[in-house]
Each structure stands twice: as C-alpha cells, then as structure tokens.
Design an enzyme around this catalytic site. Structure first.
Site, PDB file in Angstrom:
ATOM      1  CB  VAL A  85      -0.936   0.003   1.222  1.00 21.80           C
ATOM      2  CG1 VAL A  85      -1.718   1.312   1.310  1.00 21.80           C
ATOM      3  CG2 VAL A  85      -1.895  -1.168   1.157  1.00 21.80           C
ATOM      4  CG  ASP A 100      -6.407  35.827 -35.738  1.00 24.80           C
ATOM      5  OD1 ASP A 100      -5.918  35.305 -36.734  1.00 24.80           O
ATOM      6  OD2 ASP A 100      -7.501  35.501 -35.252  1.00 24.80           O
ATOM      7  CG  ASP A 128       1.551   9.422  -0.202  1.00 29.85           C
ATOM      8  OD1 ASP A 128       2.747   9.738  -0.119  1.00 29.85           O
ATOM      9  OD2 ASP A 128       1.157   8.343  -0.657  1.00 29.85           O
TER      10      ASP A 128
END
Length: 858
Positions: free
Chosen positions: A276, A323, A696
């Site tokens: 994990v 443009d 994390d």
C-alpha cells in the site's frame, strides 16, 4: 409555431419586435425555469464515499485490518481503519475542490446572445432567455433556444447536430404549411445548439431548456463524460507497473521471512502495508486538484481553459500562431485618414462636402456605437468617424433606412446594403480595395462620374501610402439601384485608412517567447505592408522576406509549404482556410502549435492546432466551441502567460510524482535491506501506513501549487512524449529513495544499541517521516539550491512540514499514542540525532545540485 403567421405568434407570446419583453415579463417568465439542459443528477455523498473505497489498495488495507484484529493487534486494526477513513476524506475533499474549480470555469465560459429587451439590444447569458424574447442572430453565433424566425436576411443555419445534414439550411420568415414536417424542413425555425453560418436574422423564443428539440434528445441520453488527461493515463499505467513490482517484492520479502523463521502474521501485515505504501494511490486525485487549481489561476489571468488536457499541452507549445487584430493589437480601430474627391487628408479635416463618403460607410454597417459597443471593431471605427460631423448611427439609419443587403463574408470580403438615400434607392458596397475595384467602372470626382481607368494608379498609390503607415484600407463604392446585380457597375467613392495600434505589452511577450524557445507567427488578412509594419514593431519579423501572402499560399500544395514553413514569420492576406495548411505544415516539422481565431471559418484551424485559442470578446460562439482555451481579454500576452503557467503546472506535477515515488522507494529499500540482512523489522505496519498518510497529502499538494520559477520561460519547450523521469528524474528518485532507506536503517541501528526494539523502531519511524518532510523542499527545484529558490516562498509547504513534525512529536512523546503506535518517548539527544540524520537528505541534495551546476558551467 411553424404553421402560424409571425404576427399571431408575437401576439400569443405577448411580445413585439420593436421593444421585446419588458423587465416585469422577464422576471415572471423566468419562474418557469432556466434555459439550460438539465445536468445529470449529482452523485450522493454515500456513492462518492463508495467510489473512494472502491480501490484494490483499500481492499488490501481492509484485509490487513481484519488480520490485525484476528491477531488481537487491536491498535493496529483501529489505526488502519482510521487511515482508510482519512484517505477517503482527503479524496472527497480533493474531488470537491476540483469540481468546484471546474464548475466555476463552466460558469465563466457560458455563451451570451443578443436580445432586445425594454427597447434596447443587449447581450445576456443564454440561460437567462425566456419565452417571447426577441433574439438577434448573426453569422458565427449559436442559436440559444428554439426560435420562430420573424425576419431574415440571407440567413443560413448549420443544423447538422440535429439532422445530420451537412449543408447549412437557408431560412425563411414565412409559414411552413405542411403537416408532420421533418425537422430539417422547418425553414422558419431555428433550433438550440445549431449555429448561423451566413447572413443574419431575428427570431422569437418559443421553447427553452429541456423543451427544445436538443433538450428532448438530451433527456434520452447521458452526456456526462469524464475526460482523463494524457498525464493521468500515464500515471495510471505507472501505478499499475508499481503495483505489480511492489507485489513481487512483497512476495519475495514474505518468502525470505519464511526461510528466516520470522513471525509469519507480522510479516504478512508488513508486506501488505508495504504494498500500500509503495503505490501512490492518491496521486491521480492530487494531479486533478493541481490541474483544476491551475485552471482557476489561469482564469484570473484572463485565460479560460475548457479542457484539462490543454493545461499539459500548453507547457509543450513551441509555436504560437496569432491573429493580428485585437490580439497583437488593441482592437481599437480608429480612422485617421480619408481619400475622397482625389484628396488625401486626415479624418479631422472632414466637412459636410464629404457626407457621401461618411454616410456610405455608416449605412453599409451592422455595428452600434451608442451605449454598448456592438459589432466588428472596424465597423465601429467607421461609425466613430461620423462623430467628426456629429452624426449618429441611430439617426442616420432612421433617415436612410436599409431595404436590402448582401452580408459580409470572408470569401467576397465585401458588404453591400441598399438604402433609401435622398429619395433614391442607393447601393453602397464597402470592402477590400482590390475586390471593390473589380466591381467598379467609374469614380466620383466633384460630383461627376469619370471613367476609373485613368485614376487607378493614383488610387493604388494613396492606398499604398496608407498601408505603409500600418493603416488598414477600406474602399467604398455606390450606384443607384438599376435592376442588375448589386455588386456590379459601381462608382468608386473613396478610401479610409484606420489603425489598430499594437498593445504595449506584446513586444515584451514576444521577447519572452524568444527566450523560451517559442516562435511567434502572425497571421492576418491585412496587406503585406500593414502586416510587416506591426510585426516589425513588436519584434515578430525583421525582414519583409519573412512574409508570405495568401495568393502564394493558395497556389501551393501542402507538401511544398511543409518544406519552406520555417522561413516565414508572417502570413498576410490569408483566407481562414489557409490557417489549416499553416498548422499542418508546422506540425509536420514536429512543432506543438497554438492557433488563435475568432470567426466561424477559424473553427477548422482551431481544431487542427494542438491548442486552439478563441477570442472571448470578438470571437464567434463557433470559434469558442472549437477552441481549447478562450482569452477573455483577446490579448496575445495572455497566451504567453498561459504557456508559462502550463509549464509551471507540469513542473509541479513532476515534482510531486518524484517526491512521492522517492519517499515510497525509501520505505521499500529500508525494509528490503533489513530483511535481506536478517535484521529485526525496522518499521511496524502502522508506521508505514501513517508515514504514507502524512507525506502523501499536504506536502504533496503543497508541491503541486509551488510558485513558478523565474527561469521557466528561459527553458526550451518540452516534448509532449517526454517521460516524467526525463532529465535525470529516474536517477534522482532512485538515489534519494536509496538514501532515505539507508538513513532510516542507520537510525534504527542506533536506537537498537541498548537492545530495545521499540526504541529502534521509533527512531527509524521518525527519521523516515521527517527526512521525507525535509525532502519535499529538495523537490521544489531539482537543479537549484533550496536557498536560491527561496525557502519561504512556498508557505503552504513550510506549514505542512511543521505540522508533520508536530504530529510525529505527539505520537512519540504523548503516552496515549505510544500504545497505539508502538512508540517510546525519546531523549533530547535522540531528537538531536533524528533531526541531524533527517537533515542529511538536504545536505546530500545540495551537494548534488552544486556538482550539477558546476558540470553545466563547463
């Protein structure tokens, strides 16, 4: 509605063409619902929670918790379940923030439509339309609701979205009497989500929202589509490979443990927990949040990114095709010179003797400059010219009403109207000089018509002189209606020259592009001289030989253009369809192209480009729909800013990935080496799970929103196919992962010196977590010293590190947590050693960066 007279319909809907609905009617009818397609029912909180738990890694954690409970390791089981819940909560919060960011984006990009209310023509959001509203339709705008047409002028509508018919339908305002008529044959109706390709018209709203034809289709299908970015797909693949690798390593670890005679249940838990910990299962959610927050940030800088994948692509752009009008320039056209009656003079010198020229340009005109500016900037400039003679558009239209017209289109480059002018039906034609002259036979001089052949050179010379001053030149001709084609046998009246000055910030933006390895290409319909004047001023082109004209382009095959595309920086007198050729030619050389556009005919080139950029102010609804990004300020500098932001976002994602993987590898190396050496287990399952949770989340998110580096626009654009691990990324994460594992084991062995396993595991637990927190600072810039990037610039990261250390201190020093986490309080000297060993991760990286910089300087 299609089989009733328009007067009957207006009466039934209690509205009228002159004034539209009044405010009270709009408020009352708005109670019947908004003009929008009903979105899919949002998922319930319960379903969202299930989605967060519906992951293989979560299943493994649940099994680990069950095994712990069976082994009567109740504290481990409880903590594992807490980790599961916290991961789900974090996932829900991340998902909610991402959705809110995207919802805000959708709200900002809602299209508008022209509606007459209270006698005033105004732009409103399409959702605010109600039955009975009088909608004005222009070429390039989407039809905002189902309309019964009550007035048309050469109106054609593309209804392919409903009927599958690719050819636009020519519309009428009369009755369609046939019963059970097919949708495609209802020529007096305009349907929601189709769009006008030609002409103009007026319609009254008959149905809105889910009651429209497109709404009936929407009720039968679920249009919801979750778009995954290329990066997210690569990350999913990475996680898959990591998962397989982690599983194999954990099986190996478990096998070795069996051979060594270790406690099998404990090693089963360690193996499961390690699996994990290795897989960054929360990474996709973190990436989504980072992208969504980046999109929100871009909105503040006037760039609406419609699709998340565009954020990634922005970082790879190495050619910006832009443009000129309104993007490089200010889009504030001003007439400065006029040529009339064989005389070139400034606009301030206009007198009543010049009324025919001024009246003609104001009458052959669909813009409005009273109150809100409506229409093309060129046409608004022509109306503003009338202010020199105190003329207003509304009064001149009233005095000389329009009775017929041929709308402007990009093929003809002309517009023609027929007006009641001084008791006669007069045809006025305005447009590009070359094309207007082809339709003329005479010139008006001193109120007399003369053959034009003798004056062509003088007309062209005056036009050229204006063009050399970067003035845009428009010609005007007229005739009395004679029964022949309107645009034939015309009499030349004169010219106007107008200028749209370059935006002040564009020159700096072009220089920034040059430094960033990005080429700027200007594409314009203007003459070569005008194009070069502006391009030279802002630094796009230094040589007129770098300009290609549309006529040359039109006679060229795609393969020919591919070969020579690198020689050109400006394309002048270009047709919209030529833009696709330019995009393909650049892409054939491997360039990642951004293309701007605002018209209906720009849609193909916007879709062909890697990043299509539409103008938010002057752009048509069709161009906005086709584009990936919309500029709310029509500014070239905003494109450059968006590219810069795209680079920063990608860099932040890369930092986050390398940080998480190097931390996870550190855990893997620590356990694997310890087991190979037949040591006691340095980390308990609960330690691995907790560290995974602490590192994390907040630190990873903080890296994801790291402030951009000053040198990001001095680097070469990255390749779209570039790996996350490019430029030494793989070596970086392997070396840092190995080092984190080694210092964790050093701390473990130090803690074991008194024979106390819990003390050793506590030392390893702290060094593993705190070194990872410190390591997050290294990841802010993989090449520069943390002291150069600025330690305090990312305050969220500092807060995350401090919070992580406080949590770790609490777990170790507070007795109640000692039992839960199997830790023991440390002495002051222990803490000195923990902090010292953990800080070594910064020292090693600083040495590595210094050696890298020294090597680069050589």
């Amino acid at each position: 509605m299609y089989n009733k007279e328009k007067d009957v319909i207006l009466k039934e809907l209690d509205t009228n063409l002159e004034n539209g609905l009044v405010k009270e009617q709009v408020v009352e009818r708005a109670k019947n619902g908004r003009n929008e397609l009903t979105a899919a029912k949002p998922r319930s909180l319960f379903m969202k929670i299930l989605d967060q738990l519906n992951e293989p890694m979560v299943y493994i954690l649940i099994v680990a918790s069950a095994v712990s409970a069976i082994m009567k390791e109740i504290s481990d089981a409880v903590i594992i379940m807490i980790v599961i819940v916290l991961n789900a909560v974090v996932g829900l919060v991340q998902e909610d923030r991402a959705q809110k960011s995207l919802d805000a984006l959708k709200k900002l990009s809602t299209p508008k439509t022209l509606v007459k209310r209270n006698g005033v023509l105004e732009e409103v959001h399409v959702e605010e339309l109600v039955a009975g509203d009088i909608v004005h339709i222009e070429a390039g705008r989407y039809i905002p609701a189902d309309l019964r047409l009550v007035e048309v002028a050469n109106l054609k509508i593309d209804e392919s979205i409903l009927t599958g018919e690719s050819v636009p339908v020519e519309k009428i305002d009369g009755i369609v009497s046939e019963e059970n008529t097919a949708l495609g044959d209802l020529k007096n109706m305009a349907f929601m989500s189709s769009y006008a390709t030609y002409g103009r018209g007026i319609g009254v709203v008959t149905s809105i929202g889910m009651n429209t034809e497109i709404g009936k289709i929407a009720a039968m299908i679920d249009k919801a589509e979750q778009i995954k970015t290329p990066l997210q797909k690569r990350l999913e693949k990475l996680s898959k490979y990591l998962g397989i690798g982690a599983l194999l390593i954990c099986i190996l670890i478990f096998g070795i443990a069996i051979v060594q005679g270790k406690n099998l249940m404990e090693m089963l838990l360690v193996s499961i927990s390690l699996a994990v910990a290795i897989i960054p299962e929360g990474l996709p959610a973190v990436i989504t949040v980072v992208l969504a927050l980046g999109v929100q940030k871009m909105i503040k800088h006037n760039a609406i990114v419609k699709k998340l994948p565009a954020v990634e692509t922005l970082g790879s752009v190495n050619v910006i095709c832009s443009d000129k009008t309104g993007t490089i320039t200010q889009n504030k056209m001003t007439v400065t010179k006029v040529y009339y009656n064989n005389n070139l003079k400034s606009v301030e010198e206009l007198t009543e003797k010049d009324r025919l020229l001024v009246d003609g340009f104001m009458l052959c005109n669909d813009a409005g400059n009273e109150g809100n500016l409506v229409g093309d900037p060129t046409e608004i400039a022509l109306l503003d010219m009338g202010s020199v003679l105190s003329l207003k558009k509304s009064s001149i239209d009233k005095n000389f009403p329009r009775i017929d017209e041929i709308p402007f289109d990009s093929d003809r480059k002309m517009m023609t109207t027929v007006n009641k002018y001084n008791g006669k039906d007069i045809v006025f034609t305005k447009g590009a000089l070359d094309l207007v002259l082809k339709k003329t036979t005479h010139i008006l001089l001193d109120d007399k018509k003369q053959p034009i052949e003798n004056y062509l050179d003088e007309i062209h010379n005056n036009a050229a002189n204006m063009s050399k001053e970067a003035l845009r030149v428009l010609a005007l001709a007229y005739k009395e209606k004679d029964g022949e084609e309107y645009e034939s046998n015309l009499t030349f009246i004169g010219l106007v020259g107008m200028i749209d000055p370059a935006r002040e910030e564009v020159k700096e933006a072009v220089e920034k592009c040059y430094s960033a390895g990005i080429r700027t290409v200007m594409i314009t319909g203007d003459h070569k001289d005008t194009a070069f004047a502006i391009a030279n001023e802002v630094g796009i082109s230094q040589n007129i030989d770098q300009i290609m004209e549309g006529q040359t382009l039109a006679n060229m095959q795609q393969e020919e253009l591919n070969e020579i595309i690198d020689q050109y920086r400006v394309f002048a007198r270009v047709q919209p369809e030529h833009k696709v050729m330019i995009v393909k030619a650049l892409q054939s050389k491997g360039y990642v192209v951004s293309m701007t556009g605002d018209g209906v005919n720009d849609a193909p080139s916007l879709k062909a480009a890697n990043i299509g950029v539409a103008m938010g102010i002057t752009g048509s609804d069709v161009s906005k729909e086709a584009a990936d990004m919309i500029l709310t300020d029509d500014n070239f500098a905003t494109i450059v800013k968006a590219v810069e932001e795209g680079r920063n976002i990608y860099n932040n994602i890369k930092k986050t990935i390398l940080f998480l993987l190097s931390c996870n590898l550190g855990e893997l190396f620590a356990l694997f080496i310890a087991i190979i050496l037949n040591w006691s287990i340095p980390l308990r399952p609960i330690h691995i799970l907790w560290v995974n949770l602490v590192t994390d989340t907040l630190p990873a998110l903080s890296l994801g929103v790291d402030p951009g580096t000053a040198d990001v626009m001095t680097e070469k654009p990255r390749s779209q196919d570039e790996s996350i691990f490019a430029e030494g990324g793989l070596i970086y994460l392997l070396l840092n992962g190995f080092f984190i594992g080694i210092i964790t084991l050093i701390a473990f062995r130090y803690g074991l010196k008194d024979g106390n396993l819990t003390h050793g595991q506590t030392m390893a637990f702290l060094v593993l977590s705190i070194s990872q927190l410190f390591h997050s600072m290294n990841n802010r810039n993989l090449k520069q010293s943390i002291f150069k990037t600025g330690i305090s610039r990312n305050k969220f990261l500092i807060y995350s590190i401090v919070l992580g250390i406080v949590l770790q201190s609490a777990i170790v020093q507070i007795p109640i947590f000692n039992n839960i986490f199997s830790t023991t309080p440390l002495t002051f000297m222990d803490w000195i050693i923990v902090i010292g060993i953990s800080l070594s991760i910064i020292l090693v990286n600083e040495i590595g960066k210094a050696l890298f910089i020294k090597r680069e300087e050589k």
